[in-house]
Design a protein around this motif. Structure first.
Motif, PDB file in Angstrom:
ATOM      1  N   ILE A 154       0.871  -1.192   0.000  1.00  0.00           N
ATOM      2  CA  ILE A 154       0.000   0.000   0.000  1.00  0.00           C
ATOM      3  C   ILE A 154       0.894   1.223   0.000  1.00  0.00           C
ATOM      4  CG2 ILE A 154      -1.722   1.290   1.291  1.00  0.00           C
ATOM      5  CD1 ILE A 154      -2.665  -1.337   2.483  1.00  0.00           C
ATOM      6  N   THR A 155       0.649   2.166  -0.901  1.00  0.00           N
ATOM      7  CA  THR A 155       1.419   3.412  -0.954  1.00  0.00           C
ATOM      8  C   THR A 155       0.867   4.389   0.068  1.00  0.00           C
ATOM      9  OG1 THR A 155      -0.004   4.347  -2.636  1.00  0.00           O
ATOM     10  CG2 THR A 155       1.917   3.112  -3.405  1.00  0.00           C
ATOM     11  N   PRO A 156       1.656   5.425   0.475  1.00  0.00           N
ATOM     12  CA  PRO A 156       1.156   6.388   1.469  1.00  0.00           C
ATOM     13  C   PRO A 156      -0.109   7.101   1.024  1.00  0.00           C
ATOM     14  CG  PRO A 156       3.527   6.617   1.226  1.00  0.00           C
ATOM     15  CD  PRO A 156       3.078   5.633   0.190  1.00  0.00           C
ATOM     16  N   SER A 157      -0.304   7.333  -0.262  1.00  0.00           N
ATOM     17  CA  SER A 157      -1.518   8.015  -0.715  1.00  0.00           C
ATOM     18  C   SER A 157      -2.737   7.107  -0.626  1.00  0.00           C
ATOM     19  CB  SER A 157      -1.333   8.526  -2.144  1.00  0.00           C
ATOM     20  OG  SER A 157      -1.117   7.433  -3.003  1.00  0.00           O
ATOM     21  N   GLY A 171      -7.915  12.890  10.681  1.00  0.00           N
ATOM     22  CA  GLY A 171      -8.493  14.228  10.658  1.00  0.00           C
ATOM     23  C   GLY A 171      -7.428  15.315  10.650  1.00  0.00           C
ATOM     24  N   TYR A 172      -6.340  15.080  11.397  1.00  0.00           N
ATOM     25  CA  TYR A 172      -5.243  16.043  11.442  1.00  0.00           C
ATOM     26  C   TYR A 172      -4.636  16.225  10.062  1.00  0.00           C
ATOM     27  CZ  TYR A 172      -0.581  17.874  12.391  1.00  0.00           C
ATOM     28  OH  TYR A 172       0.552  18.620  12.368  1.00  0.00           O
ATOM     29  N   ASP A 173      -4.415  15.129   9.363  1.00  0.00           N
ATOM     30  CA  ASP A 173      -3.820  15.202   8.036  1.00  0.00           C
ATOM     31  C   ASP A 173      -4.739  15.927   7.056  1.00  0.00           C
ATOM     32  OD1 ASP A 173      -1.577  13.775   8.903  1.00  0.00           O
ATOM     33  OD2 ASP A 173      -2.550  11.845   8.496  1.00  0.00           O
ATOM     34  N   ILE A 174      -6.019  15.697   7.154  1.00  0.00           N
ATOM     35  CA  ILE A 174      -6.983  16.354   6.257  1.00  0.00           C
ATOM     36  C   ILE A 174      -6.980  17.862   6.515  1.00  0.00           C
ATOM     37  CG2 ILE A 174      -9.440  16.572   5.678  1.00  0.00           C
ATOM     38  CD1 ILE A 174      -9.682  13.562   6.402  1.00  0.00           C
ATOM     39  N   LYS A 209      -4.563  19.670   7.874  1.00  0.00           N
ATOM     40  CA  LYS A 209      -3.273  20.231   7.487  1.00  0.00           C
ATOM     41  C   LYS A 209      -3.221  20.454   5.972  1.00  0.00           C
ATOM     42  CE  LYS A 209       1.668  19.410   7.954  1.00  0.00           C
ATOM     43  NZ  LYS A 209       2.700  18.498   8.434  1.00  0.00           N
ATOM     44  N   LYS A 210      -3.735  19.487   5.219  1.00  0.00           N
ATOM     45  CA  LYS A 210      -3.752  19.593   3.764  1.00  0.00           C
ATOM     46  C   LYS A 210      -4.653  20.753   3.317  1.00  0.00           C
ATOM     47  CE  LYS A 210      -4.607  16.963  -0.423  1.00  0.00           C
ATOM     48  NZ  LYS A 210      -5.118  15.728  -0.992  1.00  0.00           N
ATOM     49  N   ALA A 211      -5.820  20.909   3.963  1.00  0.00           N
ATOM     50  CA  ALA A 211      -6.745  21.989   3.623  1.00  0.00           C
ATOM     51  C   ALA A 211      -6.117  23.354   3.930  1.00  0.00           C
ATOM     52  CB  ALA A 211      -8.055  21.827   4.382  1.00  0.00           C
ATOM     53  N   LEU A 212      -5.387  23.452   5.054  1.00  0.00           N
ATOM     54  CA  LEU A 212      -4.718  24.699   5.410  1.00  0.00           C
ATOM     55  C   LEU A 212      -3.628  25.041   4.400  1.00  0.00           C
ATOM     56  CD1 LEU A 212      -4.305  27.029   7.386  1.00  0.00           C
ATOM     57  CD2 LEU A 212      -2.759  25.549   8.687  1.00  0.00           C
ATOM     58  N   GLU A 213      -2.853  24.069   3.994  1.00  0.00           N
ATOM     59  CA  GLU A 213      -1.805  24.311   3.001  1.00  0.00           C
ATOM     60  C   GLU A 213      -2.397  24.771   1.672  1.00  0.00           C
ATOM     61  OE1 GLU A 213       0.373  20.657   2.874  1.00  0.00           O
ATOM     62  OE2 GLU A 213       1.359  21.024   4.800  1.00  0.00           O
ATOM     63  N   GLU A 214      -3.509  24.164   1.275  1.00  0.00           N
ATOM     64  CA  GLU A 214      -4.174  24.573   0.032  1.00  0.00           C
ATOM     65  C   GLU A 214      -4.704  26.007   0.128  1.00  0.00           C
ATOM     66  OE1 GLU A 214      -7.158  21.613  -0.664  1.00  0.00           O
ATOM     67  OE2 GLU A 214      -5.692  20.082  -1.244  1.00  0.00           O
ATOM     68  N   ALA A 215      -5.269  26.364   1.286  1.00  0.00           N
ATOM     69  CA  ALA A 215      -5.795  27.716   1.477  1.00  0.00           C
ATOM     70  C   ALA A 215      -4.668  28.737   1.452  1.00  0.00           C
ATOM     71  CB  ALA A 215      -6.572  27.791   2.789  1.00  0.00           C
TER      72      ALA A 215
END
Length: 184
Positions: A10-13, A19-22, A24-30
Motif C-alpha cells: 500500500i502506498t502512502p496516498s 483528521g489532522y492530516d486532512i 493540514k492539507k486543507a490549510l496548506e491549500e488555502a
C-alpha cells in the motif's frame, strides 16, 4: 520490498487519512491560494478584535490604558445594555439595588422604592409620619439620586404612606360603614 511502498504493497496516498492530516492539507491549500492572490499569509491578528488599524508598534502595551487591556465586566455589560436599549432598565435596577447607599441607611429603613414610571419614582413609607418627612426631604433625595445615577432619570418623587389595613376577612362581606368604635 520496493522503495515507495510498505511491506503490504500500500502506498502512502492509499492509506486512510486522519483528521489532522486532512486539516493540514486543507490549510496548506488555502495558504497556497492566498499567496496566488497576492495576500500575506500567516501574519495573524495585528490588533484587538474589531480594530481596523494596527495599534501596537512594540511587543508590549505600556503603562497606559489601551484596548488590549482587560476590561471590567460592569463596563462591558453597560455597553451591551446601551446597544440593546436596556439602559433605562439597568439604571432602574441599580437605583433599587443601591437605594440604601444613595439615600442613607436611616431613610432606606423606612422607605422602599416600588417602581419608576416616566421619571416618577414611587416610594412606600413605613408610616404616615415618615411619608410626611420624605415629602419634606424630596428635593434633597432627588439631588442624591441625580448625583449617584445621573441627571434626568428621576424627575419627581411620589411618596405614599403605608397601605391601609383591611378589615375584610373571609369570602363573605357585609356592606356598610364597618367597625367605628375600635379606636376609642
Amino acid at each position: 520490498m520496493t522503495g515507495g511502498t510498505g511491506g503490504d504493497g500500500i502506498t502512502p496516498s492509499d492509506q486512510p487519512q486522519r483528521g489532522y492530516d486532512i486539516a493540514k492539507k486543507a490549510l496548506e491549500e488555502a495558504r497556497a491560494k492566498a499567496r496566488a492572490e497576492g495576500k500575506q499569509v500567516g501574519r495573524g491578528r495585528t490588533g484587538p478584535v474589531g480594530a481596523g488599524r494596527r495599534l501596537r508598534k512594540r511587543g508590549w502595551t505600556g503603562s497606559g490604558a489601551d484596548p488590549w487591556d482587560p476590561q471590567p465586566l460592569g463596563r462591558l455589560v453597560g455597553q451591551v445594555a446601551k446597544k440593546r436599549g436596556w439602559d433605562d432598565k439597568v439604571t432602574t435596577g441599580r437605583l433599587f439595588a443601591e437605594w440604601g447607599r444613595i439615600v442613607g441607611e436611616d431613610v432606606a429603613s423606612h422607605a422602599t422604592p416600588e417602581r419608576l414610571e416616566e421619571g416618577i419614582l414611587h416610594v412606600r413609607a413605613s408610616s404616615t409620619a415618615w411619608a410626611t418627612q420624605l415629602r419634606l426631604m424630596s428635593a434633597d433625595i432627588l439631588r442624591k439620586i441625580a448625583a449617584a445615577m445621573g441627571p434626568g432619570h428621576v424627575r419627581r418623587l411620589k411618596v405614599e404612606g403605608p397601605e391601609k389595613p383591611s378589615w375584610r376577612k373571609g369570602p363573605l362581606h357585609v356592606s356598610g360603614r364597618g367597625p367605628r368604635d375600635t379606636y376609642g
